[in-house]
Design a protein around this motif. Structure first.
Motif, PDB file in Angstrom:
ATOM      1  N   PHE A  93     -20.589   6.665  18.044  1.00  0.00           N
ATOM      2  CA  PHE A  93     -19.973   7.204  16.822  1.00  0.00           C
ATOM      3  C   PHE A  93     -21.076   7.464  15.798  1.00  0.00           C
ATOM      4  CE2 PHE A  93     -20.409   2.735  16.088  1.00  0.00           C
ATOM      5  CZ  PHE A  93     -20.725   2.620  14.751  1.00  0.00           C
ATOM      6  N   THR A  94     -20.715   8.209  14.776  1.00  0.00           N
ATOM      7  CA  THR A  94     -21.623   8.473  13.658  1.00  0.00           C
ATOM      8  C   THR A  94     -21.186   7.636  12.467  1.00  0.00           C
ATOM      9  OG1 THR A  94     -21.981  10.735  14.420  1.00  0.00           O
ATOM     10  CG2 THR A  94     -22.589  10.247  12.136  1.00  0.00           C
ATOM     11  N   GLU A  95     -22.124   6.952  11.863  1.00  0.00           N
ATOM     12  CA  GLU A  95     -21.787   6.088  10.737  1.00  0.00           C
ATOM     13  C   GLU A  95     -21.180   6.908   9.601  1.00  0.00           C
ATOM     14  OE1 GLU A  95     -25.116   2.552  10.999  1.00  0.00           O
ATOM     15  OE2 GLU A  95     -25.726   4.516  10.241  1.00  0.00           O
ATOM     16  N   GLY A  96     -20.057   6.398   9.062  1.00  0.00           N
ATOM     17  CA  GLY A  96     -19.381   7.067   7.954  1.00  0.00           C
ATOM     18  C   GLY A  96     -18.333   8.068   8.359  1.00  0.00           C
ATOM     19  N   GLU A  97     -18.128   8.282   9.645  1.00  0.00           N
ATOM     20  CA  GLU A  97     -17.142   9.285  10.078  1.00  0.00           C
ATOM     21  C   GLU A  97     -15.755   8.674  10.189  1.00  0.00           C
ATOM     22  OE1 GLU A  97     -17.494  10.916  13.946  1.00  0.00           O
ATOM     23  OE2 GLU A  97     -17.888   8.987  14.908  1.00  0.00           O
ATOM     24  N   GLU A  98     -14.755   9.557  10.170  1.00  0.00           N
ATOM     25  CA  GLU A  98     -13.379   9.139  10.386  1.00  0.00           C
ATOM     26  C   GLU A  98     -13.124   9.018  11.883  1.00  0.00           C
ATOM     27  OE1 GLU A  98     -10.981   8.370   8.286  1.00  0.00           O
ATOM     28  OE2 GLU A  98     -12.002   8.825   6.398  1.00  0.00           O
TER      29      GLU A  98
END
Length: 413
Positions: A93-98
């Motif tokens: 995942f990418t940090e800060g994503e929904e």
């Protein structure tokens, strides 16, 4: 002699003329004193009564709001920890994503857990084979026992062996299920919908089952909670007002609410009150209320200080007096000037409960239908007569709004 006589005659004439002037002036002064009406008309002018603007007080149905401080808190918070130990192979995942519930976040090395699953499946196959053999032996023993070839004791032994084999199968099945669960745990999934924070580990990190430090915190921001504080004394006043009928609430618990943000702006989306706690904080003497607000844009973040305007109810007994009509006495009491039916000014001491917009909610000191002075207050005094021009609340508010807009500095002008 003739010259001296002429001089004496000329001096006498001058004296006579001077006396005549003084006599005429005295007569004019006496004449003026003898006419008192003319003297009063020259020294005393009666001014006209001052012109004032009044508003007739009407009883209106007004919603009553309470303003309370509070802080925002997340609707859901999940601290993600591994349920098994192992080596992190990948962060997915990418940090800060929904993210959505069930979405994979990390991959833990599955090799040792896959080997354990294979071993458990082999043990299950061996147990199932043992069951087949034990069942065949038990059936043979039953037939031989009928012909008296085998003893009852040997039959009991064969049936016990069969039951033990069946138990071994169930145990092996449980081991297989546990091994499958461990393999599934190598895929670390999100438990909720929300927004990811910072990851505390990277690929190659070694993690342990149920470790103290979370791998990641996921926060759901839509909707969002706002925890408010209200003095317990204010809650008692509200309950008494509802019980007496002075305040009417259409919904028992879910009262509408609006938010004022830290910069003074109003949050555009309305919320509603969910519940209030039943315990009073001993230190502050207040109770906590929780409201919920939609937050699709993510404007509200956990920990923000806000002020909420919560509707306590509706009163149909409200007497609203414009704030510009209310003054303060030297003792700090609220007062206003009222014009009675004869046009005479009366001073009134008012009991104000709270400000509602540009008006004061007055509970005592004035009656419905009485006219209060809103313009020209500085020109009147109690007991004096005035000329009253009546206006309405709506017209007064529109005039004040226009005046405020005209007083604002023009951009670029």
């Amino acid at each position: 002699m003739l010259e001296l006589q002429w001089k004496q005659d000329g001096l006498t004439g001058v004296i006579v003329r001077i006396r005549a002037c003084f006599t005429l002036a005295g007569l004019l002064t006496l004449a003026a004193c003898d006419d008192p009406q003319n003297a009063q008309s020259q020294t005393m002018v009666v001014p006209p009564p001052p012109v004032v603007t009044v508003v007739a007080i009407r009883r209106d149905e007004v919603p009553i709001f309470a303003e309370m401080p509070g802080r925002t808190s997340a609707f859901q918070t999940a601290e993600v920890r591994p349920q098994i130990g192992g080596l992190i192979q990948e962060r997915m995942f990418t940090e800060g994503e929904e993210i959505k519930a069930g979405q994979q976040l990390y991959q833990i090395d599955p090799a040792p857990y896959q080997a354990s699953l294979n071993s458990a499946e082999a043990a299950l196959a061996r147990a199932e084979a043992a069951v087949a053999l034990a069942e065949s032996n038990a059936n043979r023993a039953r037939n031989l026992t009928r012909t008296r070839v085998m003893s009852e004791r040997d039959l009991d032994t064969a049936e016990a062996t069969l039951r033990q084999a069946n138990a071994d199968v169930r145990s092996a099945e449980a081991s297989v299920e546990a091994a499958r669960i461990n393999v599934a745990y190598t895929r670390v999934l999100s438990p909720i919908d929300g927004r990811t924070g910072r990851s505390s580990v990277t690929a190659g990190a070694l993690v342990t089952a149920n470790q103290t430090a979370a791998l990641l915190t996921i926060i759901r921001l839509d909707p969002i909670y706002v925890d408010l504080t209200q003095p317990s004394a204010r809650l008692l006043q509200q309950q008494r007002a509802i019980a007496s009928g002075a305040l009417r609430r259409d919904t028992a618990d879910q009262a509408p609410a609006r938010l004022l943000l830290e910069d003074g702006s109003e949050y555009p989306r309305p919320g509603e009150l969910q519940f209030s706690e039943v315990i009073v904080d001993r230190g502050t003497g207040s109770i906590t209320l929780r409201a919920i607000f939609p937050n699709p844009e993510g404007t509200l973040m956990p920990g923000m200080f806000v002020r909420a305007r919560v509707e306590e109810g509706v009163t149909d007994r409200a007497l609203l007096v414009p704030q510009q009509a209310v003054m303060r006495t030297p003792r700090g009491e609220a007062s206003a000037f009222v014009v009675n039916a004869q046009g005479v000014v009366e001073a009134r001491i008012l009991t104000t409960e709270r400000a509602i917009g540009t008006n004061w909610l007055v509970t005592d000191g004035i009656q419905q239908g009485e006219r209060v002075i809103v313009e020209g207050v500085q020109r009147v005094r109690p007991g004096g007569t005035v000329k009253a021009t009546e206006t309405t609340m709506q017209a007064l508010n529109e005039r004040n709004d226009n005046a405020n807009q005209a007083a604002r500095p023009r951009v670029g002008g």
